[in-house]
Design a protein around this motif. Structure first.
Motif, mmCIF file in Angstrom:
data_model
loop_
_atom_site.group_PDB
_atom_site.id
_atom_site.type_symbol
_atom_site.label_atom_id
_atom_site.label_comp_id
_atom_site.label_asym_id
_atom_site.label_seq_id
_atom_site.Cartn_x
_atom_site.Cartn_y
_atom_site.Cartn_z
ATOM 1 N N TYR A 54 -5.622 -3.103 1.432
ATOM 2 C CA TYR A 54 -5.033 -2.414 2.072
ATOM 3 C C TYR A 54 -4.526 -1.439 0.219
ATOM 4 N N ALA A 55 -3.871 -1.922 -0.439
ATOM 5 C CA ALA A 55 -2.952 -1.443 -1.549
ATOM 6 C C ALA A 55 -4.067 -0.783 -2.636
ATOM 7 N N VAL A 70 -5.803 2.155 -0.607
ATOM 8 C CA VAL A 70 -4.783 3.025 -0.703
ATOM 9 C C VAL A 70 -4.949 3.947 -1.985
ATOM 10 N N ALA A 125 0.938 -0.892 -0.019
ATOM 11 C CA ALA A 125 -0.218 -0.019 0.442
ATOM 12 C C ALA A 125 0.788 1.260 0.579
#
Length: 324
Positions: free
Chosen positions: A151-152, A155, A113
Motif C-alpha cells: 500500500y505505501a 501511494v 500509506a
C-alpha cells in the motif's frame, strides 16, 4: 562524516526510545524508531513521543491495527518539530479513512500509506484513487506477491501520475530482470522493483546492472539480507557514488562494533544506508527540490514496512509450537 558521533548518537537515542517503549516492544522496531530520529537528524524527546502515542490510543479502538508493537513507530512518524500532535493524529485518521473508502483494507499498512499522502485535504480523494489504480495494476502483474504491505509504495509511486498500466509493467520488468541476476524472490524484491521506477518509470537495463554492483559491494563487507533490497533501489535511482558506498560500509562496520548490534548486524547496514542516503539527497542539488522533500517520507515508508514485517515474523515464530 563523523562516524563515532553517529554511533554514539544511535546508542544514546536507542536507550531513550527503549526506556519509553518498554521491553515488550520488538527490538527491531525500537531500532527502526532510533534510526528514524538519527538519520533525519532529529532530537528525540520522550515527552513528545509519549504524547503522540497517547493521542493515537485515544483515537483508536482496542481492535485497531495501530494498537500493539507498532504503536510507538507510528507515533514517531507523527512527532515532527512544531506540529500539533492532536491535529496530526486527526489528519492521519482522515487520510486512512479516505484510503479505506477506495478499497484499501484496514491494516497497519493503510496507516503507513496514509503517512505518505499530501497534507492538502482537497487532494486526498484523487491521491487515493490514483494509488488504488496503480495498486490494482500491480496486483494484475504480480497477483500472489501483491498485498497490503504494498500500500505505501502504491501511494508513494502514484504521485508520479504516470499511466498505471505502464508503471506496473515496468515494475514487473525490473522484478524479472533482478531475479535473473540471482536476487531472491519475494516481497523484498517486489518492493525493490517498485522503487526502481521512482525517478523514471521506463525500464533501464543499466539501472539493473548498477543495483547488482552496489549489492555485490555490500555483500563483500556486510551482512546483506533481502530486507536491504529496497534501500539498494533507492541508492541506485539516486545515483549513489562508489565513494558514498564506501562511507556506508565504514559506518556499517562502526555500528557493528557496537554492542547494540551484536545480534542485529543487518540493522547496522540499514541505518548506515539511511544516513548516507539523507546526506546524498541533501548535497546533490541536481536531484531536485521535490525529491529532497520526499526523502524523509521515503525512508519512513521503507523502515516502517521492514519493521512491520520483522515484528510480524517474530510474533509468528513465538506463537508457533514447533519453535518451543
Amino acid at each position: 562524516m563523523d562516524t563515532n558521533g553517529i554511533v554514539n548518537e544511535v546508542d544514546r537515542t536507542y536507550k531513550k526510545v527503549k526506556s519509553l517503549a518498554g521491553w515488550t516492544v520488538d527490538k527491531n522496531v525500537v531500532l527502526t524508531i532510533t534510526s528514524y530520529y538519527v538519520t533525519s537528524e532529529r532530537e528525540f524527546f520522550a515527552e513528545n513521543l509519549n504524547h503522540a502515542m497517547d493521542s493515537l490510543k485515544e483515537n483508536s479502538s482496542w481492535l485497531s491495527p495501530l494498537r500493539g508493537n507498532l504503536l510507538p513507530m507510528i507515533a514517531a512518524f507523527l512527532d515532527k518539530p512544531g506540529v500539533d500532535i492532536n491535529e496530526e493524529t486527526a489528519r492521519l485518521f482522515h487520510k486512512q479513512r479516505v484510503l479505506r473508502n477506495e478499497g484499501f483494507r484496514n491494516t497497519i499498512h493503510s496507516y503507513l500509506a496514509a503517512l505518505l499522502m499530501t497534507d492538502d485535504s482537497t487532494l486526498y480523494e484523487q491521491e487515493a484513487k490514483n494509488a488504488k489504480s496503480l495498486y490494482n495494476e500491480m496486483k494484475k502483474t504480480h497477483f500472489f506477491l501483491t498485498s497490503d504491505d504494498d500500500y505505501a509504495y502504491a501511494v508513494l509511486l502514484a504521485k508520479k501520475n504516470e499511466n498505471p498500466v505502464e508503471h506496473a509493467r515496468s515494475m514487473r520488468l525490473y522484478y524479472d530482470a533482478l531475479r535473473v541476476k540471482g536476487l531472491r524472490s519475494g516481497d523484498e524484491l517486489q518492493w525493490m522493483s517498485q522503487l526502481m521506477t521512482y525517478v523514471d518509470i521506463n525500464f533501464e537495463e543499466q539501472l539493473v546492472s548498477r543495483a547488482i554492483s552496489i549489492l555485490d559491494c555490500f555483500k563483500k563487507e556486510a551482512k546483506v539480507q533481502p530486507l536491504h533490497y529496497p534501500m539498494v533501489a533507492f541508492l541506485t535511482v539516486f545515483g549513489v557514488s562508489n565513494t558514498e558506498i564506501t562511507e556506508i560500509i565504514e559506518l556499517t562496520h562502526a555500528l557493528e562494533d557496537s554492542k547494540l548490534f551484536s545480534w542485529n548486524k543487518e540493522m547496522a547496514l540499514s541505518i548506515a544506508m539511511g544516513y548516507i542516503m539523507r546526506e546524498l539527497t541533501d548535497s546533490h542539488e541536481e536531484i531536485g527540490v521535490s525529491l529532497i522533500a520526499s526523502i524523509e517520507l521515503i525512508v519512513q515508508a521503507q523502515q516502517a514496512v521492514i519493521a512491520a514485517t520483522m515484528a510480524s515474523m517474530a510474533a509468528s515464530s513465538a506463537n508457533n509450537p514447533a519453535n518451543h
